[in-house]
Design an enzyme around this catalytic site. Structure first.
Site, mmCIF file in Angstrom:
data_model
loop_
_atom_site.group_PDB
_atom_site.id
_atom_site.type_symbol
_atom_site.label_atom_id
_atom_site.label_comp_id
_atom_site.label_asym_id
_atom_site.label_seq_id
_atom_site.Cartn_x
_atom_site.Cartn_y
_atom_site.Cartn_z
ATOM 1 N N PRO A 275 -7.330 2.897 6.324
ATOM 2 C CA PRO A 275 -7.561 2.031 5.171
ATOM 3 C C PRO A 275 -7.381 2.789 3.855
ATOM 4 O O PRO A 275 -7.796 3.939 3.727
ATOM 5 C CB PRO A 275 -9.024 1.611 5.336
ATOM 6 C CG PRO A 275 -9.647 2.751 6.071
ATOM 7 C CD PRO A 275 -8.594 3.317 6.974
ATOM 8 N N CYS A 344 8.574 1.043 -23.873
ATOM 9 C CA CYS A 344 9.733 0.259 -24.337
ATOM 10 C C CYS A 344 10.406 -0.481 -23.188
ATOM 11 O O CYS A 344 11.552 -0.185 -22.823
ATOM 12 C CB CYS A 344 10.720 1.182 -25.028
ATOM 13 S SG CYS A 344 9.921 2.039 -26.366
ATOM 14 N N TYR A 373 -3.746 2.686 -5.776
ATOM 15 C CA TYR A 373 -2.355 2.650 -6.243
ATOM 16 C C TYR A 373 -2.298 2.518 -7.771
ATOM 17 O O TYR A 373 -1.424 1.862 -8.314
ATOM 18 C CB TYR A 373 -1.582 1.525 -5.541
ATOM 19 C CG TYR A 373 -1.719 1.605 -4.039
ATOM 20 C CD1 TYR A 373 -1.086 2.623 -3.333
ATOM 21 C CD2 TYR A 373 -2.513 0.706 -3.322
ATOM 22 C CE1 TYR A 373 -1.233 2.732 -1.955
ATOM 23 C CE2 TYR A 373 -2.669 0.809 -1.944
ATOM 24 C CZ TYR A 373 -2.024 1.836 -1.273
ATOM 25 O OH TYR A 373 -2.177 1.943 0.085
HETATM 26 N N1 LLP Z 1 -0.974 3.493 6.514
HETATM 27 C C1 LLP Z 1 0.326 3.472 6.193
HETATM 28 C C2 LLP Z 1 1.304 3.997 7.139
HETATM 29 C C3 LLP Z 1 0.731 2.955 4.949
HETATM 30 O O1 LLP Z 1 2.016 2.928 4.630
HETATM 31 C C4 LLP Z 1 -0.244 2.451 4.046
HETATM 32 C C5 LLP Z 1 0.149 1.913 2.739
HETATM 33 C C6 LLP Z 1 -1.604 2.508 4.428
HETATM 34 C C7 LLP Z 1 -1.929 3.022 5.677
HETATM 35 C C8 LLP Z 1 -2.702 2.023 3.546
HETATM 36 O O2 LLP Z 1 -2.627 0.659 3.335
HETATM 37 P P1 LLP Z 1 -3.779 -0.131 2.562
HETATM 38 O O3 LLP Z 1 -5.020 -0.096 3.410
HETATM 39 O O4 LLP Z 1 -4.005 0.535 1.261
HETATM 40 O O5 LLP Z 1 -3.252 -1.500 2.412
HETATM 41 N N2 LLP Z 1 1.615 0.314 -3.930
HETATM 42 C C9 LLP Z 1 1.265 -0.914 -3.265
HETATM 43 C C10 LLP Z 1 0.730 -0.670 -1.863
HETATM 44 C C11 LLP Z 1 1.660 0.141 -1.009
HETATM 45 C C12 LLP Z 1 1.086 0.418 0.367
HETATM 46 C C13 LLP Z 1 1.842 1.506 1.043
HETATM 47 N N3 LLP Z 1 1.346 1.845 2.328
HETATM 48 C C14 LLP Z 1 0.289 -1.683 -4.130
HETATM 49 O O6 LLP Z 1 -0.069 -1.204 -5.212
HETATM 50 O O7 LLP Z 1 -0.116 -2.789 -3.771
#
Ligand code: LLP
Length: 420
Positions: A275, A344, A373
């Site tokens: 997570p 800009c 993020y």
């Molecule tokens: N595991 C893997 C292999 C991942 O690629 C990711 C996120 C996670 C775990 C964690 O996922 P989470 O629990 O945070 O959903 N920049 C984007 C989100 C990109 C997620 C990339 N991978 C945003 O700001 O929404």
């Protein structure tokens, strides 16, 4: 759930007034609540208390070493996707045996670094990577434990940029091919140990059905593998659980836990979770200072001193972040405006056509749910020094990353010494 709230109409993080922090640290500034971070970790961990499991916080969501240390102290492991993230996790005191390494493009030096560190498991994303891992492990006289990240072709019903478990996405190996690779590795790739099955279908998932679909597919794979004599003991189901930014009805970890346990309890595996957002998203805010308000015929703009280089999510995904006044509570919406930064680009905004209270020049604005993020995706675009980061712990606050200086901006740059 978080611990940012008004006290006598001033905005606080836990026991500390945001105004007080900003007087000392300035803007733009990320502020994280320690109490929220630990609460989130335990809410998640508790949800799986009835199953053997390991929570591996996904470093990419927020990789400040003070945040990582907070999770180390609570017992967390880590999900990494680069040598840099491994370095950070180790600096924060992570136990290598609680680290899993995901990502489609691991370089040789990164694989070596992880092998020498002795991490728990590599989440392998292609047949070529599997062979490279075997070869590098052999050279280092080590055995590499691996899981194959399977692509279950499940629609996570989220923003297309953050959906990862569909066939058209670059991630993972399609299920039938993955099974063949396990069987091949067992008999031919002698420096590898088949350890687990891995799957991560996307991010900001607010429904449980995509997780259930993915779990059904991974369960089938584990059953087939066992029939083929490949005994995997770990099931890594990635991250992806969504949070509330506006009015999303994101399932509580306990609800997610019930569903996951129900789908996996008969498998006799240890569950791994990765997570990110759900741990840190609502545990952080970005505080900006209002510079100017521009009233136009067509649109009004509130210009603040933070920008898309500090928080890219609205520009990249059109994401909603709620906005609060730091100086006064409950001011009635007075106008409809875009909240924009100084960069800009017309894509440099935090809110579009938002009903918002009037802000005076010099007022402070809190951009909510910015802990995931946010800083980790920040840049120096327009030669803007990156923001300071602060952690609030009870009644005290700590600067956990200094604001960058102009000198930091040109660090490592060189003017060639030819005479022309
Ligand atoms: N595991 C893997 C292999 C991942 O690629 C990711 C996120 C996670 C775990 C964690 O996922 P989470 O629990 O945070 O959903 N920049 C984007 C989100 C990109 C997620 C990339 N991978 C945003 O700001 O929404």
């Amino acid at each position: 759930m978080h611990f940012f709230d008004y006290k006598e109409s001033k905005f606080y993080a836990d026991g500390v007034s945001i105004e007080k922090i900003i007087r000392e640290v300035g803007t733009p500034c990320y502020i994280y609540s320690h109490k929220t971070l630990t609460r989130h970790y335990h809410a998640f961990d508790e949800a799986f208390k009835d199953m053997p499991h390991l929570v591996c916080y996904s470093v990419k969501a927020n990789s400040n070493i003070a945040i990582l240390k907070t999770f180390v102290k609570e017992g967390s492991g880590f999900d990494i996707v680069s040598g840099g993230e491994l370095y950070r996790a180790l600096k924060a005191g992570a136990n290598p045996k609680k680290i899993v390494y995901s990502g489609v493009g691991k370089r040789e030096d990164e694989i070596e670094y992880a092998l020498r560190t002795g991490i728990l498991m590599f989440n392998v994303e292609s047949p070529e990577e599997l062979r490279a891992l075997n070869e590098i492990a052999g050279r280092l006289k080590k055995k590499a434990s691996f899981a194959i990240r399977v692509n279950p072709d499940v629609d996570p019903k989220t923003h297309p940029y953050i959906s990862t478990g569909l066939k058209k996405n670059k991630f993972g190996i399609e299920t039938n091919q993955a099974i063949k690779e396990y069987v091949y590795a067992k008999s031919h790739l002698k420096n590898l140990i088949p350890f687990g099955v891995d799957c991560h279908i996307g991010s900001q998932i607010t429904q449980l059905s995509p997780f259930i679909d993915a779990l059904n597919k991974t369960r089938e794979i584990i059953v087939i593998l066992r029939r083929e004599g490949v005994d995997v003991q770990y099931l890594d189901i990635g991250g992806g659980l969504g949070i509330t930014y506006k009015d999303e009805d994101a399932p509580h970890p306990s609800k997610y836990g019930k569903v996951v346990i129900n789908e996996t309890k008969t498998l006799g595996v240890t569950l791994i979770f990765e997570p990110g957002r759900v741990m840190v998203g609502n545990a952080g805010i970005l505080v900006a200072k209002v510079l100017y308000t521009k009233y136009g015929m067509e649109k009004n703009f509130i210009v603040v001193d933070a920008a898309m280089n500090d928080l890219a999510r609205p520009s990249l995904y059109g994401s909603y972040h709620s906005i609060k006044s730091v100086n006064k509570q409950n001011s009635a919406p007075a106008m409809i405006a875009d909240v924009v930064g100084p960069i800009c680009e017309s894509g440099d905004f935090f809110a579009k056509d938002r009903e918002i209270s009037a802000f005076q020049s010099g007022d402070l604005m809190a951009i909510m749910s910015a802990g995931a993020y946010g800083f980790s995706m920040s840049s120096n675009y327009n030669s803007r020094p990156r923001a300071a980061e602060v952690m609030v712990k009870g009644n005290r606050f700590y600067i956990i990353r200094d604001r960058e200086s102009y000198k930091d901006l040109i660090k490592g740059e060189k003017i060639p010494k030819d005479r022309r």
